[in-house]
Write a protein that holds these residues in place. Structure first.
Motif, PDB file in Angstrom:
ATOM      1  N   GLY A 176      59.981   1.795 -26.111  1.00 11.62           N
ATOM      2  CA  GLY A 176      58.966   2.195 -26.977  1.00 11.62           C
ATOM      3  C   GLY A 176      58.187   1.065 -28.734  1.00 11.62           C
ATOM      4  N   LYS A 177      58.831  -0.173 -28.595  1.00 15.27           N
ATOM      5  CA  LYS A 177      59.240  -1.016 -29.798  1.00 15.27           C
ATOM      6  C   LYS A 177      57.523  -1.800 -28.924  1.00 15.27           C
ATOM      7  CE  LYS A 177      62.698  -0.669 -31.749  1.00 15.27           C
ATOM      8  NZ  LYS A 177      62.293   0.815 -32.765  1.00 15.27           N
ATOM      9  N   VAL A 178      56.397  -1.982 -30.319  1.00 12.77           N
ATOM     10  CA  VAL A 178      55.603  -3.410 -30.071  1.00 12.77           C
ATOM     11  C   VAL A 178      56.057  -4.254 -30.182  1.00 12.77           C
ATOM     12  CG1 VAL A 178      53.619  -3.650 -30.923  1.00 12.77           C
ATOM     13  CG2 VAL A 178      54.219  -1.651 -31.021  1.00 12.77           C
ATOM     14  N   VAL A 179      55.778  -5.133 -28.445  1.00 13.96           N
ATOM     15  CA  VAL A 179      56.298  -6.096 -28.951  1.00 13.96           C
ATOM     16  C   VAL A 179      55.054  -8.180 -28.924  1.00 13.96           C
ATOM     17  CG1 VAL A 179      58.195  -6.482 -27.253  1.00 13.96           C
ATOM     18  CG2 VAL A 179      56.414  -6.905 -26.348  1.00 13.96           C
ATOM     19  N   ARG A 180      54.134  -7.133 -28.728  1.00 16.07           N
ATOM     20  CA  ARG A 180      52.779  -8.335 -29.234  1.00 16.07           C
ATOM     21  C   ARG A 180      51.395  -7.775 -29.260  1.00 16.07           C
ATOM     22  NH1 ARG A 180      52.583 -12.798 -26.431  1.00 16.07           N
ATOM     23  NH2 ARG A 180      54.247 -12.762 -25.784  1.00 16.07           N
ATOM     24  N   VAL A 181      51.134  -7.997 -30.189  1.00 13.05           N
ATOM     25  CA  VAL A 181      49.246  -7.659 -30.507  1.00 13.05           C
ATOM     26  C   VAL A 181      48.590  -8.596 -29.902  1.00 13.05           C
ATOM     27  CG1 VAL A 181      48.043  -6.508 -32.433  1.00 13.05           C
ATOM     28  CG2 VAL A 181      50.503  -5.358 -31.980  1.00 13.05           C
ATOM     29  N   GLU A 220      39.507 -11.095 -25.881  1.00 11.36           N
ATOM     30  CA  GLU A 220      39.715 -11.572 -24.125  1.00 11.36           C
ATOM     31  C   GLU A 220      40.796 -11.706 -24.170  1.00 11.36           C
ATOM     32  OE1 GLU A 220      37.215 -13.713 -20.877  1.00 11.36           O
ATOM     33  OE2 GLU A 220      36.323 -13.172 -22.178  1.00 11.36           O
ATOM     34  N   LEU A 221      41.603 -11.203 -22.768  1.00 10.34           N
ATOM     35  CA  LEU A 221      43.027 -11.890 -22.084  1.00 10.34           C
ATOM     36  C   LEU A 221      42.063 -12.088 -21.419  1.00 10.34           C
ATOM     37  CD1 LEU A 221      44.829  -8.938 -22.744  1.00 10.34           C
ATOM     38  CD2 LEU A 221      45.111 -10.658 -24.190  1.00 10.34           C
ATOM     39  N   THR A 222      43.159 -13.624 -20.779  1.00  6.25           N
ATOM     40  CA  THR A 222      42.999 -13.482 -19.337  1.00  6.25           C
ATOM     41  C   THR A 222      44.164 -13.721 -18.944  1.00  6.25           C
ATOM     42  OG1 THR A 222      44.480 -15.934 -19.983  1.00  6.25           O
ATOM     43  CG2 THR A 222      42.399 -15.976 -20.097  1.00  6.25           C
ATOM     44  N   GLU A 223      43.688 -13.842 -17.088  1.00 12.79           N
ATOM     45  CA  GLU A 223      44.675 -12.934 -16.166  1.00 12.79           C
ATOM     46  C   GLU A 223      46.157 -14.221 -16.325  1.00 12.79           C
ATOM     47  OE1 GLU A 223      44.350 -12.117 -11.863  1.00 12.79           O
ATOM     48  OE2 GLU A 223      42.282 -12.516 -12.111  1.00 12.79           O
ATOM     49  N   GLU A 224      46.325 -14.802 -16.425  1.00 10.83           N
ATOM     50  CA  GLU A 224      47.191 -15.496 -16.920  1.00 10.83           C
ATOM     51  C   GLU A 224      48.477 -15.221 -18.310  1.00 10.83           C
ATOM     52  OE1 GLU A 224      44.360 -17.408 -16.483  1.00 10.83           O
ATOM     53  OE2 GLU A 224      45.052 -17.626 -14.259  1.00 10.83           O
ATOM     54  N   MET A 225      47.230 -15.359 -18.614  1.00 10.37           N
ATOM     55  CA  MET A 225      47.657 -14.156 -20.844  1.00 10.37           C
ATOM     56  C   MET A 225      49.384 -13.296 -20.028  1.00 10.37           C
ATOM     57  SD  MET A 225      45.033 -15.032 -22.865  1.00 10.37           S
ATOM     58  CE  MET A 225      45.633 -14.290 -24.808  1.00 10.37           C
ATOM     59  N   LEU A 226      47.669 -12.640 -19.071  1.00 12.56           N
ATOM     60  CA  LEU A 226      47.997 -11.240 -18.655  1.00 12.56           C
ATOM     61  C   LEU A 226      49.306 -11.152 -17.597  1.00 12.56           C
ATOM     62  CD1 LEU A 226      44.885  -8.939 -18.124  1.00 12.56           C
ATOM     63  CD2 LEU A 226      46.693  -8.262 -19.653  1.00 12.56           C
ATOM     64  N   ALA A 227      49.739 -12.230 -17.348  1.00 10.64           N
ATOM     65  CA  ALA A 227      50.234 -12.193 -15.985  1.00 10.64           C
ATOM     66  C   ALA A 227      52.161 -12.609 -17.256  1.00 10.64           C
ATOM     67  CB  ALA A 227      51.065 -13.539 -15.500  1.00 10.64           C
ATOM     68  N   GLU A 228      51.962 -13.313 -18.336  1.00 10.12           N
ATOM     69  CA  GLU A 228      53.285 -13.975 -19.547  1.00 10.12           C
ATOM     70  C   GLU A 228      53.035 -12.404 -20.102  1.00 10.12           C
ATOM     71  OE1 GLU A 228      53.265 -16.320 -23.137  1.00 10.12           O
ATOM     72  OE2 GLU A 228      52.072 -16.630 -22.057  1.00 10.12           O
ATOM     73  N   PHE A 229      51.983 -11.637 -20.542  1.00 10.86           N
ATOM     74  CA  PHE A 229      52.647 -11.283 -21.319  1.00 10.86           C
ATOM     75  C   PHE A 229      53.566  -9.465 -20.694  1.00 10.86           C
ATOM     76  CE2 PHE A 229      48.707 -11.716 -24.816  1.00 10.86           C
ATOM     77  CZ  PHE A 229      49.602 -13.343 -24.103  1.00 10.86           C
ATOM     78  N   PHE A 230      52.684  -8.699 -19.424  1.00  8.32           N
ATOM     79  CA  PHE A 230      53.692  -8.168 -17.948  1.00  8.32           C
ATOM     80  C   PHE A 230      54.757  -8.580 -18.279  1.00  8.32           C
ATOM     81  CE2 PHE A 230      49.648  -6.377 -16.421  1.00  8.32           C
ATOM     82  CZ  PHE A 230      48.737  -5.528 -17.755  1.00  8.32           C
ATOM     83  N   SER A 231      55.118  -9.536 -17.449  1.00  4.53           N
ATOM     84  CA  SER A 231      56.876 -10.445 -17.525  1.00  4.53           C
ATOM     85  C   SER A 231      57.822 -10.164 -18.820  1.00  4.53           C
ATOM     86  CB  SER A 231      56.449 -12.227 -17.331  1.00  4.53           C
ATOM     87  OG  SER A 231      55.721 -12.358 -16.065  1.00  4.53           O
ATOM     88  N   SER A 232      57.401 -10.432 -20.737  1.00  6.86           N
ATOM     89  CA  SER A 232      57.734 -10.020 -21.579  1.00  6.86           C
ATOM     90  C   SER A 232      58.045  -8.463 -21.502  1.00  6.86           C
ATOM     91  CB  SER A 232      56.938 -11.501 -22.656  1.00  6.86           C
ATOM     92  OG  SER A 232      55.885  -9.732 -23.037  1.00  6.86           O
ATOM     93  N   ILE A 233      57.561  -7.830 -21.127  1.00  3.94           N
ATOM     94  CA  ILE A 233      57.601  -6.290 -21.016  1.00  3.94           C
ATOM     95  C   ILE A 233      58.046  -5.183 -20.268  1.00  3.94           C
ATOM     96  CG2 ILE A 233      55.892  -5.785 -23.509  1.00  3.94           C
ATOM     97  CD1 ILE A 233      54.240  -4.523 -21.492  1.00  3.94           C
ATOM     98  N   LYS A 234      58.471  -6.557 -18.977  1.00  2.00           N
ATOM     99  CA  LYS A 234      58.886  -5.579 -17.788  1.00  2.00           C
ATOM    100  C   LYS A 234      59.891  -5.527 -17.712  1.00  2.00           C
ATOM    101  CE  LYS A 234      59.417  -8.668 -14.169  1.00  2.00           C
ATOM    102  NZ  LYS A 234      59.143  -9.587 -13.464  1.00  2.00           N
ATOM    103  N   PRO A 235      60.672  -4.287 -17.990  1.00  2.00           N
ATOM    104  CA  PRO A 235      61.904  -2.735 -17.022  1.00  2.00           C
ATOM    105  C   PRO A 235      63.000  -4.070 -17.251  1.00  2.00           C
ATOM    106  CG  PRO A 235      60.449  -1.997 -17.031  1.00  2.00           C
ATOM    107  CD  PRO A 235      59.701  -3.463 -16.475  1.00  2.00           C
TER     108      PRO A 235
END
Length: 177
Positions: A152-157, A161-176
């Motif tokens: 429940g902690k904010v890790v990135r703000v 616009e987000l690109t697919e590459e950015m989303l893949a990186e950001f999603f990987s950083s918040i995966k359980p």
């Protein structure tokens, strides 16, 4: 009271109101950058919004998952550009414990339904009718995305616009784990 005194007091009152208004404008302009999106490391404020199917979404219901909150509007060109990338990356990461909650800025159900249909969105879309969630997260510019870890902690703000590459990186950083 004679006319001159009354006129003097009215003019003084108007001048005082103008000085206060100008001072307030200068202050809010000077401190605008300080009122930024929610800070990294902060506990993400809980909220409850209803999607277009009538289902309630509470942030607290997503504990244990990585969550992306995406604030957007149908009129926002960068929002339109990032939606296909969000949809694609959501499909890749949804089975890995990632959720996307797309938060529209107080537009009509008709506008939002057409937008969802145009982009064939697969993640939940809610409308922040009163903009209470937008205010809670101090969102001023669209698109804005908040990435929240499984605790429940904010890790990135991210504003813009987000690109697919950015989303893949950001999603990987918040995966359980």
């Amino acid at each position: 009271m004679d006319k001159k005194k009354r006129r003097f007091y009215v003019r003084t009152l108007i001048l005082a109101i103008l000085v206060v208004a100008i001072g307030y404008t200068i202050y809010t302009t000077a401190t605008k950058d300080e009122v930024r999106l929610l800070k990294v490391g902060a506990e993400a404020p809980d909220f409850s919004l209803v999607d277009l199917d009538g289902q309630t979404h509470r942030l607290s219901d997503y504990k244990g998952k990585g969550v992306m909150l995406n604030f957007w509007g149908t009129w926002c060109k960068p929002c339109k550009k990032e939606m296909p990338a969000m949809n694609n990356q959501y499909k890749v990461f949804k089975d890995q414990g990632i959720e996307v909650l797309s938060i529209n800025q107080a537009q009509t159900v008709f506008e939002v339904e057409n937008f969802i249909s145009d982009f064939n969105l697969k993640f939940p879309v809610v409308i922040d009718k009163t903009k209470s969630v937008t205010r809670a997260y101090n969102v001023n510019n669209l698109p804005a995305s908040i990435f929240i870890d499984p605790t429940g902690k904010v890790v990135r703000v991210h504003e813009g616009e987000l690109t697919e590459e950015m989303l893949a990186e950001f999603f990987s950083s918040i995966k359980p784990e």
